[in-house]
Every structure is written in C-alpha cells, then in structure tokens.
Design an enzyme around this catalytic site. Sequence first.
Site, mmCIF file in Angstrom:
data_model
loop_
_atom_site.group_PDB
_atom_site.id
_atom_site.type_symbol
_atom_site.label_atom_id
_atom_site.label_comp_id
_atom_site.label_asym_id
_atom_site.label_seq_id
_atom_site.Cartn_x
_atom_site.Cartn_y
_atom_site.Cartn_z
ATOM 1 N N HIS A 177 0.840 -1.207 0.000
ATOM 2 C CA HIS A 177 0.000 0.000 0.000
ATOM 3 C C HIS A 177 0.877 1.261 0.000
ATOM 4 O O HIS A 177 0.694 2.148 -0.835
ATOM 5 C CB HIS A 177 -0.920 -0.032 1.224
ATOM 6 C CG HIS A 177 -1.823 1.152 1.350
ATOM 7 N ND1 HIS A 177 -3.110 1.154 0.883
ATOM 8 C CD2 HIS A 177 -1.619 2.383 1.881
ATOM 9 C CE1 HIS A 177 -3.666 2.329 1.120
ATOM 10 N NE2 HIS A 177 -2.777 3.094 1.732
ATOM 11 N N GLU A 178 1.809 1.330 0.921
ATOM 12 C CA GLU A 178 2.637 2.545 1.020
ATOM 13 C C GLU A 178 3.516 2.689 -0.216
ATOM 14 O O GLU A 178 3.713 3.792 -0.718
ATOM 15 C CB GLU A 178 3.486 2.533 2.296
ATOM 16 C CG GLU A 178 2.716 2.321 3.597
ATOM 17 C CD GLU A 178 1.481 3.195 3.768
ATOM 18 O OE1 GLU A 178 1.468 4.320 3.243
ATOM 19 O OE2 GLU A 178 0.520 2.726 4.412
#
Length: 866
Positions: free
Chosen positions: A303-304
């Site tokens: 995600h990051e």
Amino acid sequence: MTDSTPRFLADYRPSDFSINTVDLIINLDDTCSQVTNELVITRETNTAGDLELNGEHLTLISVSLNDQALSAEQYLLSDTLLTIPAQILSQVENEFKLVIVTEINPLENTALEGLFKSGDAFCTQCEAEGFRRISYYLDRPDIMATFTTKVIGDKQQYPFLLSNGNKVAAGDLANGKHFVTWHDPFPKPSYLFALVAGDFDLLEDKFVTSSGREVALEIFVDKGNLHKAKHAMVSLQKSMAWDEEVFGLEYDLDIYMIVAVDFFNMGAMENKGLNVFNSKYVLADSKCATDSDYFNIEAVIAHEYFHNWTGNRVTCRDWFQLSLKEGLTVFRDQQFSGDMHSSAVTRIQNVRLLRSQQFAEDAGPMAHPIRPTKVLEMNNFYTLTVYEKGSEVIRMLHTLIGADNFRKGMDLYFQRFDGMAVTCDDFVNAMADASGRDLSQFKLWYSQLGTPSIKVAEHFDEIKKQYALTLTQTLPVTSAQKAPQAMHIPIKLELLSSEAGNTSSQNHLIELTQSEQTWHFDGFTEKPVLALLADFSAPVKVDFAQDEPSLLTIVNQANNSFCRWDAGQQLLLANIKALAVSNSYQLPQELIAMFNGILASLDNRAFIAEQLTLPDFDEVAGLMEDVDPLALTQALKDISQFIATGVEQQLLQTYDLVSQDLLAGKDMVANRALKNACLSYLAVLPAHQHLLAKQYKHADEQENMTESLAALNNLAENDLPELDQVLSHFEEKWQDTTLVMDKWFAINASVVSENIFERLQALISHPLFSLKNPNRARSLIGTFAMRNPEYFHNIEGKGYQFLAEQIELLNSINPQVASRLITPLIQFKRFNLHHQGLMKEQLIRLQGLSNLSNDLKEKLDAALAD
Ligand code: TRP
Ligand code: ZN
C-alpha cells in the site's frame, strides 16, 4: 488551541501564494528542538491578500522577510496562524524569501502528530495536518515545494539522521553533534515530509527497475530486530515488481527507506522516499507473528509503496479528495494481495470488513460520501468509507470499463496529472476519456452517502421460457441527503439451471442505472437460480429473501467462488437473525447438510475455512433493527453449538487430517486456517475442549504463533479453566516482546467472562500498560469494545462506562486514538432503547468535557444531534 469551525468542499479556493522551495534546519532536542524554515514564496496574483501560514503548538522565535527581521507589530500571531499582512508584502517583489524560526517540544507530544519521540528515536507524522506542528506553513496538499532538510542531532544517540530524498551532505559538528542534509528533487506537499533520527539496525537490499536503475532499499528497525525485517523487505521487492508489471510504474528515486516505530497512530505513512511504519506492519518471524500478520505486513508495505505514484506523484488538491489516493491505493493493494495469494479468499476477507465495519459507518452518525463535503477534524476522515468503500468504487470502474480500459485510464491519468494536485473528478474523467464511456452518473458514488439497498423481484414466464429480473435501488434519506438520485451500479450475476442432473450457468454483467429496472433472460426450461453480485461487484446490501434450496444450490453449484461463499453466509445470517429475535426458533437441519457438504471435500482449504466462519456480531447487527445485543451474542453462541454438534465427527476428522498435513509441512497457511476454523467449533463442545491446551502446548514447542494464538483465543472466548495458566505462561515467555504483548493484552480483553471488568482494571494497572502507546491502548480498550460484544454491551452499562472512562483519559493524551475508539459508542442507534439510553449517557458526559478535542467533538456532536 485549534479552530473549531468546520470547512466545506464548496469553499475551496486556490492559494494566492505558492511555495517554490523549503530549506529546513532542524536541530533536535528532546524538549526544545529548533526549526529554521527558509521559504521562497511566489505571490501568484496582484490581488493577493494576507499570507496566512498555519501553525499549532509552536513557539515563534523570529520572522524575517528578504533578510530583514520583522518586528512583532509587522505580523499577526494566533494559536493557529501566523499572518503576514498584504501591506507588508506589498513592499517586496512577487518572489520573496521568508525565514521563520520556531521551537517545539517533541517529548511532550503525546498526540504523535508533528515531531515526536517513539522510544529513543525522533520521528514525524505530518498527514494530514501535522506539518503545522513543525513550522509555520501553507499546510495544504495543493502547495507543492522542493524540500532540502538539514537534520542536526547528537551523534551517539542518533547515528542515523533521515529525511526525504537523497543524502547530499553530512559531517561532524561541535559538542558531539553531527548533521545530514537531504534533498528531495520531487516537489511535494508538506504532508509527505518526514524526519527520523535514532539508532537502528539496518537491513539493506536493492531492486533493479525495469529500465535497469538500481534502487537501494533500507529498512530501519529497533536494535536486535534485524531478522524480523526480512519479510518486509521481500514484500517491498514484490510490490515494486508488481507495479511495474501490472501498471508499468517504476520507482523514481535512488533510495527507498522504511523505518519501523512502536509509537504510531495508524498503520504506516507513505512519506516520499522515507516511509514510517507502525512496527506491527514491519516486524515478523514465525515465532512471534501469525499468518495474518505476515499477510498484513505484505499488504501495508505494498500500500505505502503504491502511494509513490497514487498519492505522491499525483496528489490530492484538498483533503476532501482523500479517496483519490486512498481508495485507489487500497484497490491496488487488494489486487496485489489477490495476485500474491488466493484472489477468492482475499476478496472474501475484504468484503467481510466492508459489511461488518464500513456498512456500520454508512448507517451511523458520521456517515459521509467517499468525498466528504464538510470536515471539522480531518483525522476523522481516514475512514473505512474513504478507504474501503473508496476502493470498491474504483473496482466498480474497473468492472464497468474492463481491465484494458482501466489500464489506459491509469496511463492517461499519469500523463495528464504527474506532479500535480488533483480531484476525484479528474480521475474519473481520465477513465471516461480512455474508455469512451459516459461516467457522469457514476460520479454520484463520490457525492452520495450510505449503502445502497437493492431489492430483487423475479418472475419466470413458463410459456416464453423467459426469466425476468427486476431490481430496485434505494439510498438512505438523511438530513444531509434529502433526495438521493439513482446510481450507476454494475451487477454481475450468474443464472444456474439444472437439466438432467447437469448444471449450466449463464454469466451476465448488467448495469442498474434507474430506480427500478427489469431485464429478461432467455434459454431456460425452468426457473433458474439467481446468484447475484458475483465477485461482490458493488458495495450494496441485497434485499432478497432467497429460499433455502436456492441458496444451497448456489453453495454447491455456482461457478463464482464469491457467490458460493456468500450464499452460505446468507443462509447463516438469516438463521442468526431468526434466533436473535426468538429464542424458541429451531435451526434447520439443512444447515448441517450444508456444513457436511462443505467439509466433504478438502481441496480448497483456505476457502473452506472462510465458509466455516460465521458472520460477526457487527455484520448481523447491521441487518437488524432495535438490536438486543445480548440476544444476538447468545444467538451466535447457539448457532456455533448447533453446527459443532451437528458435524462433530467431520470437524474432528478434518482437524486431525489437517494437523497431519501440517506436520508433513504441506500448504501451511491454508491448513492452519482450516485447522483453526475447526478448532473454534470444537472449542464449544466440552468433550473436545482439552484440544485447546493441547494445541497451545504443541504450538508453543513448535514456536508457531498462529496456532498458539488460535488456542488462546478459544480458551478466552469460552472462558475455560486452563485460560489463566496459559495466559501466564504466554506472558512470562513474551514479556520483552512488545508486539506479542499487544496480543496478550488483546486476548485478555476478549475473555467472555463475568469477571472481565476486574480483569480490565488489573490490566490497566499492569506495568506494561500505557495509554500513550496507541497499539497498547487499541489492544486492550479497542479489543474489549469491538471484539467482546457480550460484555461491552453489559446490561448495566459497565462496558460503556469503561470505554468512556478510557476515552476521557485519551482525549488529553492522544485525540486521534480516542476518536477511533469511540466508534462503537456512537453507533448506539442500532440497538434497543435500554442500551441506547446507557450509551447516550456516556456520550453526553464526554460531550461536557472542558478540554474536548475537535476529533471527539465532531463525532459526539454528530451522534447526539437529534
Ligand atoms: N496515508 C496513510 C496511509 O493510508 C494514512 C496515515 C498514516 C495517516 N498515518 C496517519 C492519516 C496519521 C492520518 C494521520 O497509508
Ligand atoms: Zn494510504
């Protein structure tokens, strides 16, 4: 301290000023860090007004304009703003330099926004509006500047001094200090700024991009934890490769750093080139982490990383557009997880979360569209709605225009908007232009709130041999949404028919765009069975009392695995609801037949584990009115007992067989999931409860956390006599491992026993408990309030009282954490009047606190509004 007037999307105006460069010098000190902030600013219009810079909890030392010190009469200072009047600025050119010196106290910063200490390390969190706690600034995401940051700190205590971008200078200074200067070549909004200083173990690796550039990968963890960073590193490399392969997106800097810290309000933060992570989403080894910890670490790392393009290279114009980056990035991480593991099981788990938690948010007092229009405290809008429903909205686009057009739309989005701060409309327009589809009605998903409900009516014309399906859509009417319009809803479905023992199925994608619409399908000899919402093609509730035989046909015959799982869940839901409203309701033997069928073949074990798992308390409550929470917890217990008794032998056999396969080292994650799903049923049968302590002992010897924890959780849920002894053993063994002790606190909070309130008091006084550590607070208080419904909803209101007392304390320590934990209390309207009254009593008391944070104020005011 902070302004308590809400902001509105409709009031968005571009700033009169832009910031070209930011040169920071940050001299670190526990209680008095000094920040020198040199800004090169451009006045964008001749009619520009005052320059209003945001700042909170700052001590201003000096301001100078083009190297001339300003006297206190030349600017205005409030608790939230530093204003340089237009009249002062009229004396300088359109481009000017402002140098602001401030001091801050990181040690006393328990809110964990801005610059704070996590253990011995310095660390920052700027999203959404934390940069204003570091220096005065135009702290809004459409102000994008190039940052150069010089970090100064004690060399021995802080050998690593980190910030965004590339290291450009370093050296020693007097008094045992040293400095490192970082330059980030990509203009960015202030919320992506980061600084970390500390002493860490460093795991280094690299990634070679598809164009052949070598990127240094560095993961910083607390000393002694190096081996626990390996899974995170591999996850990062997989994410980088996936984004190249699926979206053609390459990483842009020469270095990617991740720092794991124990004190963090959320999961992780995508700061450019320097992600900061809650250590929970980095550290893992097979001894101390569960299979789901491994899964979650991979997902959060992804995600990051994916934010580097969807969030950082293209960012949000304003915070109302948060779903532009979050919904899209969650969609990307879900697709990635599906590709790395089972896409069917990943999808089921996402849908469970949506139905149990996001639907509740959509039905509660803080309901908002994925693009909110009114915000008091931005931190309150990092919600399941913006993230998870936002991802569902992106997924619907993907379904409507197809994977190829979706990819073209992404390419066009980056081509148009790289380096810019844009809106959700800009995104949808790129998808519309790339696909040639009219998505104007689809945009209503961004502006209307609530979960749509779809009513199903079917008719089979025996003469024409034609099946007619009529769908009606409704959205909730609220004071903020008086006349909702019909939405554009993609509905995938399967029509099952059996002829001479053979099942055939038709698959369709239909688009519901009107309030009511009818479709006709030909080619049947008799009425087919409808499996609606294949792959969960839209985030809606389906209002359809499908009969038992049809549901069982779907469970057994549908091609779509989501439909097979969902039909089983629908059958369970209907029965749990019936039990919860009448304790004389007799559960049908068909349920046992269904579980027998599920356990008959064991080829897809992770999927079977999902089929065995009951819908949770919140999911059922969301489908009922005037819920009696205690009747509902009893119903959930009764149905477990009924199923466990009905398929006892099959459960035992499966448990044994899967245990054998595990000993042989086969398909570990799926087998453990199935083993533990069986265990949770066996745990309610006195004849098999001895298995729990036995599994714990064995798992402890094998050092397997997934199996140890499953045994412990079931001991706690059934309040069995061995519980305290096993808990003590666990505590003794893991007392020095922070993340594992979080699990210990969580198990304690989920004990289903009369003595839970004494237990909670003892835990609050435990030497390892502290409300200042968000993970600890969430483990104990959050688990009790969200995972122990039987005692949270104690008939005398003791559970509500406990939660409110802790929230009162957290209000002054960490408003963000307090505000998240209040969720189950503000959803009081779903319960019966007795419980509503007790919950409201606590909310009213909290609303009267003299130092109430904006975070809690916004929620309490909404909850108690009518
Ligand atoms: N952008 C972060 C993410 O989704 C969210 C986040 C991390 C955050 N820390 C925060 C949001 C603190 C608000 C406050 O990955
Ligand atoms: Zn995110």
